[in-house]
Structures are given as C-alpha cells and as structure tokens.
Design a protein around this motif. Structure first.
Motif, PDB file in Angstrom:
ATOM      1  N   ASP A 173      32.740  17.251  75.841  1.00 57.11           N
ATOM      2  CA  ASP A 173      32.658  17.407  77.302  1.00 57.11           C
ATOM      3  C   ASP A 173      31.776  16.324  77.925  1.00 57.11           C
ATOM      4  O   ASP A 173      32.066  15.817  79.017  1.00 57.11           O
ATOM      5  N   TYR A 174      30.709  15.979  77.218  1.00 54.62           N
ATOM      6  CA  TYR A 174      29.795  14.953  77.732  1.00 54.62           C
ATOM      7  C   TYR A 174      30.473  13.582  77.757  1.00 54.62           C
ATOM      8  O   TYR A 174      30.396  12.844  78.751  1.00 54.62           O
ATOM      9  N   LEU A 175      31.163  13.236  76.674  1.00 52.90           N
ATOM     10  CA  LEU A 175      31.802  11.923  76.582  1.00 52.90           C
ATOM     11  C   LEU A 175      32.983  11.788  77.540  1.00 52.90           C
ATOM     12  O   LEU A 175      33.386  10.677  77.876  1.00 52.90           O
ATOM     13  N   ALA A 176      33.531  12.915  77.971  1.00 58.11           N
ATOM     14  CA  ALA A 176      34.650  12.869  78.915  1.00 58.11           C
ATOM     15  C   ALA A 176      34.227  12.265  80.252  1.00 58.11           C
ATOM     16  O   ALA A 176      35.083  11.825  81.034  1.00 58.11           O
ATOM     17  N   LYS A 188      39.560  17.790  69.082  1.00 52.48           N
ATOM     18  CA  LYS A 188      39.284  17.701  70.521  1.00 52.48           C
ATOM     19  C   LYS A 188      38.404  16.496  70.825  1.00 52.48           C
ATOM     20  O   LYS A 188      38.643  15.755  71.794  1.00 52.48           O
ATOM     21  N   LEU A 189      37.378  16.290  69.991  1.00 49.74           N
ATOM     22  CA  LEU A 189      36.497  15.138  70.188  1.00 49.74           C
ATOM     23  C   LEU A 189      37.260  13.832  69.994  1.00 49.74           C
ATOM     24  O   LEU A 189      37.095  12.879  70.775  1.00 49.74           O
ATOM     25  N   LEU A 190      38.107  13.777  68.978  1.00 50.91           N
ATOM     26  CA  LEU A 190      38.916  12.582  68.751  1.00 50.91           C
ATOM     27  C   LEU A 190      39.843  12.303  69.927  1.00 50.91           C
ATOM     28  O   LEU A 190      40.035  11.149  70.330  1.00 50.91           O
ATOM     29  N   THR A 191      40.411  13.351  70.485  1.00 54.69           N
ATOM     30  CA  THR A 191      41.290  13.193  71.643  1.00 54.69           C
ATOM     31  C   THR A 191      40.527  12.588  72.815  1.00 54.69           C
ATOM     32  O   THR A 191      41.018  11.679  73.503  1.00 54.69           O
ATOM     33  N   THR A 192      39.308  13.082  73.048  1.00 55.92           N
ATOM     34  CA  THR A 192      38.473  12.537  74.122  1.00 55.92           C
ATOM     35  C   THR A 192      38.179  11.063  73.890  1.00 55.92           C
ATOM     36  O   THR A 192      38.253  10.238  74.809  1.00 55.92           O
ATOM     37  N   LEU A 193      37.848  10.710  72.647  1.00 58.79           N
ATOM     38  CA  LEU A 193      37.551   9.316  72.334  1.00 58.79           C
ATOM     39  C   LEU A 193      38.790   8.446  72.492  1.00 58.79           C
ATOM     40  O   LEU A 193      38.701   7.315  72.980  1.00 58.79           O
ATOM     41  N   MET A 194      39.961   8.950  72.073  1.00 52.89           N
ATOM     42  CA  MET A 194      41.200   8.187  72.248  1.00 52.89           C
ATOM     43  C   MET A 194      41.468   7.887  73.718  1.00 52.89           C
ATOM     44  O   MET A 194      41.940   6.811  74.081  1.00 52.89           O
ATOM     45  N   GLN A 195      41.152   8.857  74.566  1.00 58.68           N
ATOM     46  CA  GLN A 195      41.417   8.708  75.991  1.00 58.68           C
ATOM     47  C   GLN A 195      40.408   7.812  76.688  1.00 58.68           C
ATOM     48  O   GLN A 195      40.739   7.144  77.666  1.00 58.68           O
ATOM     49  N   ARG A 196      39.162   7.788  76.195  1.00 56.44           N
ATOM     50  CA  ARG A 196      38.091   7.114  76.910  1.00 56.44           C
ATOM     51  C   ARG A 196      37.657   5.784  76.298  1.00 56.44           C
ATOM     52  O   ARG A 196      37.174   4.912  77.015  1.00 56.44           O
ATOM     53  N   ALA A 197      37.780   5.646  74.978  1.00 56.81           N
ATOM     54  CA  ALA A 197      37.215   4.482  74.296  1.00 56.81           C
ATOM     55  C   ALA A 197      38.188   3.307  74.274  1.00 56.81           C
ATOM     56  O   ALA A 197      39.389   3.452  74.526  1.00 56.81           O
ATOM     57  N   ALA A 198      37.629   2.125  73.974  1.00 57.75           N
ATOM     58  CA  ALA A 198      38.466   0.932  73.858  1.00 57.75           C
ATOM     59  C   ALA A 198      39.423   1.057  72.683  1.00 57.75           C
ATOM     60  O   ALA A 198      40.579   0.633  72.765  1.00 57.75           O
ATOM     61  N   SER A 199      38.948   1.639  71.578  1.00 62.59           N
ATOM     62  CA  SER A 199      39.814   1.860  70.427  1.00 62.59           C
ATOM     63  C   SER A 199      39.196   2.899  69.513  1.00 62.59           C
ATOM     64  O   SER A 199      37.977   3.075  69.480  1.00 62.59           O
ATOM     65  N   VAL A 200      40.051   3.600  68.782  1.00 63.70           N
ATOM     66  CA  VAL A 200      39.624   4.561  67.765  1.00 63.70           C
ATOM     67  C   VAL A 200      40.433   4.248  66.509  1.00 63.70           C
ATOM     68  O   VAL A 200      41.660   4.263  66.540  1.00 63.70           O
ATOM     69  N   LYS A 201      39.745   3.958  65.417  1.00 63.63           N
ATOM     70  CA  LYS A 201      40.419   3.617  64.174  1.00 63.63           C
ATOM     71  C   LYS A 201      39.991   4.578  63.080  1.00 63.63           C
ATOM     72  O   LYS A 201      38.813   4.876  62.929  1.00 63.63           O
ATOM     73  N   VAL A 202      40.972   5.077  62.335  1.00 64.01           N
ATOM     74  CA  VAL A 202      40.727   6.057  61.279  1.00 64.01           C
ATOM     75  C   VAL A 202      41.234   5.482  59.961  1.00 64.01           C
ATOM     76  O   VAL A 202      42.385   5.055  59.865  1.00 64.01           O
ATOM     77  N   ALA A 203      40.367   5.462  58.955  1.00 65.37           N
ATOM     78  CA  ALA A 203      40.742   4.965  57.628  1.00 65.37           C
ATOM     79  C   ALA A 203      41.231   6.133  56.778  1.00 65.37           C
ATOM     80  O   ALA A 203      40.538   7.138  56.639  1.00 65.37           O
ATOM     81  N   LEU A 204      42.431   6.005  56.228  1.00 67.90           N
ATOM     82  CA  LEU A 204      43.014   7.043  55.385  1.00 67.90           C
ATOM     83  C   LEU A 204      43.563   6.414  54.105  1.00 67.90           C
ATOM     84  O   LEU A 204      44.027   5.272  54.116  1.00 67.90           O
ATOM     85  N   ILE A 205      43.497   7.154  53.019  1.00 67.34           N
ATOM     86  CA  ILE A 205      44.061   6.695  51.751  1.00 67.34           C
ATOM     87  C   ILE A 205      45.533   7.093  51.744  1.00 67.34           C
ATOM     88  O   ILE A 205      45.881   8.247  51.490  1.00 67.34           O
TER      89      ILE A 205
END
Length: 393
Positions: free
Chosen positions: A113-116, A141-158
């Motif tokens: 909520d704060y980062l929104a 939910k937090l990831l969704t907020t970051l996707m909407q607000r941040a320049a980029s969100v990158k997730v490392a997966l095997i």
C-alpha cells in the motif's frame, strides 16, 4: 515507511496472538459449534492461530471466508461447523488487532500500500530464490504493485524455457514448480497490461560437456520424453561418483582433488566450480576446509540483508542527516568498515589500523560527550594520552 502510522503500532508476538485467539474463543463460547470445548486442549490455540495467519497470508478476509461458508452450507455438518467457528474467531481476532497491534503477516500488505503511492519510476527490482517455492498471495500483491510502479521487475528462475500458457507445463518436468511461478507472474503482468520483457537465458555453459550430456539425459528421462535406454558419455572419465560419509568428508575430498589438479596438472583455481543443491547446508563446512587447504574461494550462499554492512551504511547515512550527527548513528556508519580513510600517501588505511583508530575515537567521544556540531567543526579535537609516569609527576 518507518514513519507511517501503521508501522508504528506495537509488534505482536506469537504468544500475544495466541492470547487474542484464546480470548476470542472465550468471548464466543456460547456461539461456537465445534471449537468451544477445544480451547484447553494442548496445542489447539497455536494450531488455530497458525490457520488464521495462513488465511491472512493468502489474502483471505473475514468476508471472503464468510462467503465460502455460505456457499458450502449443508455440504458437510463438520465442515459447516468449522467454517462457522472460523468466521467468528477470525472476525474477533481481526477486531482485536485493528489499530492496536501489527503482525509480521501484515507488513507486506502495508509495504504494498505504501509503495503504491511512491514514485518508483527510476527503481529496478530483482528477485531470486523462488524457484522451489510459490509466491504467497501477499507477495504476489507486492510484486503486482512493483510491476505497476517500478521501472522494471526481474525474477530469476531455474527453468529450461518460459511457459506462457497452462498447456505448456509438464507436470513430470524437473522444472514444474518454477514453470508454475513463471506462468503466474506472466498472467499477473498480462492482467494488469504490463509489458513482459523478453526472457534472458544463461548461454555460456559453466560445466564440462559430459556433465551437460548427463543433465540432458536426466531431464529427458524424468519427463518421459525418451525411453529408458542406456547412453554412454562421450568422455567416460569426465564424471566420477564418490560416496562420502558426511559433508565434511565430501568437501575435504573435493578440496584434495582441486589441490592435486592445480599442483600436478597445471589447472588454476578459477577453473573449478563447486555446485550443490542446498549451498546453505555447506556454509559452515566449506570455509574451514578451503582455508586449511589454502584454496582461494568465493561462496555465493544467500545471506540476509537485514544486517548487511551496505544496508547499515545507507540507514546510518539517513539517520545522521535526520538526527544531526549523533554518536550512535556515526559509530553505526563507521563500523560497517565500508568508508576507509586514505593516508597521506594516498593509500587506504588498513583494516587493523582503522579499527584501532576507531576504538580510540569512540572511547574519546564517549568520554567527552561529543555530539552534533562537534563533528562538523574545523578545529581538531584536543586529544591527550596520559602515561602512568605522567600521573606520578
């Protein structure tokens, strides 16, 4: 976020939440159908509290739970009774917590909520370590907020490949769990009209060709894509299986092999890569053995950032500015040892010399009570070190 009103609420412990749940049961004793007589059973309150916290982590509100209970009415007498009691206790628990306490399970929602409402257009976020676990509803939910607000969100997966549709997921695959995570993140991005960046794959192989061949055969056989036929390695000496009684013996054997290859066959230490599925279980084993064998090494075992020197340094910098050069904040900054001064010849002060100077400085600051403006004055601090014979005179 530290200055937000919700963050300032007292943190409630597990024992405190157990007490609130127990009180909720007592308050609704006459209304409960199933849990009324269970309050004094050993372990019941802890299990019930854990259930409520799982509901909160899963973003299931009291209203959501009540709607589920209404939809499942008459399906099972025991299930109806359990859902009825859960709704009553959950509602009472939430009411007791509201505006008075905050649990760790609430912090991610508060952060989201704060980062929104924060400008993150120049911030980039990287996530790792979620290949074998699913994101909880709060984390999603937090990831969704970051996707909407941040320049980029990158997730490392095997993963062997990205899976954008459920039909692409093979339940027999070794990458089934991270594939589900990839699909979930992909669907979240599409549902919120967020651009999905192209997948970035590791291209340079860091292991011998024979080990790559073994990996490919293992993956194919595990997913049922090939029949269980015998396949011969191109280099039969490239892969060796060694049995060890424990982790210490295992790592000691590996270290001895490395030393031998470097000493006799012309290898360099940088030619070796030690892989294990759970590196954290070797965190206390590898360092002493490598040190004893005089083998230089780097371990990329994950460490908590809570007490990381860089985090301490950044936090201390803001606190120094906010509180105007208080003793505790300055010492917190200096003790990270990330800001070493230079000597007159332009070289950085050694760690031992810096620590010695810092200890003397701290003792003098405590003795003289230096705070605030004293750290900004141009004049040198007076410092006198008396010897025992000086006192005799």
């Amino acid at each position: 976020m530290k200055n937000e009103p919700a963050y300032q609420l007292p943190r409630i412990s597990q024992a405190g939440m157990n007490m609130l749940v127990y009180q909720a049961i007592l308050d609704h004793q006459d209304e409960l159908k199933l849990f009324g007589g269970e309050a004094d059973r050993p372990g019941f309150i802890s299990l019930l509290t854990r259930q409520l916290l799982e509901l909160k982590t899963g973003q299931v509100s009291v209203l959501d739970l009540q709607q589920v209970a209404e939809q499942l009415t008459d399906s099972s007498a025991d299930l109806d009774a359990k859902l009825h009691d859960l709704v009553l206790i959950y509602d009472s628990f939430e009411t007791a917590m509201l505006g008075k306490y905050v649990a760790n399970t609430d912090l991610l929602n508060q952060l989201s909520d704060y980062l929104a409402n924060v400008d993150l257009s120049h911030a980039h976020f990287y996530f790792d370590g979620f290949s074998q676990t699913q994101f909880s509803a709060q984390e999603a939910k937090l990831l969704t907020t970051l996707m909407q607000r941040a320049a980029s969100v990158k997730v490392a997966l095997i993963l062997d490949q990205g899976t954008s549709t459920p039909a692409d997921i093979n339940e027999q695959s070794l990458f089934y769990q991270p594939a589900r995570t990839y699909l979930r993140l992909y669907q979240i991005a599409k549902a919120n009209s967020i651009t999905v960046l192209p997948d970035v794959h590791a291209t340079a192989s860091r292991v011998a060709p024979a080990l790559t061949q073994l990996e490919q055969y293992w993956q194919a056989s595990a997913t049922g894509l090939v029949s269980q036929r015998t396949e011969t390695l191109a280099d039969t000496q490239a892969v060796q299986l060694i049995e060890a009684d424990n982790r210490y013996t295992e790592v000691a054997r590996v270290a001895a092999i490395i030393r031998k290859l470097v000493a006799e066959d012309g290898y360099q230490y940088r030619d070796f890569l030690i892989l294990t599925r759970h590196l954290d279980q070797y965190a206390t084993v590898i360092p002493p053995i490598m040190t004893m064998q005089a083998i230089p090494y780097f371990s990329d075992v994950s460490q908590s950032m809570v007490d990381h020197p860089l985090v301490e340094l950044i936090t201390a910098l803001f606190e120094i500015k906010r509180k105007h050069f208080q003793y505790a904040d300055i010492m917190r900054l200096l003790k990270t040892e990330l800001m070493l001064p230079k000597t007159d010849d332009g070289q950085y002060l050694s760690i031992d010399a810096f620590r010695d100077a810092l200890f003397k400085t701290e003792n003098w600051v405590l003795k003289m009570g230096y705070q605030g403006q004293r750290w900004l004055q141009k004049e040198d601090w007076p410092y006198a070190r008396l010897q025992s014979d000086d006192l005799a005179r």
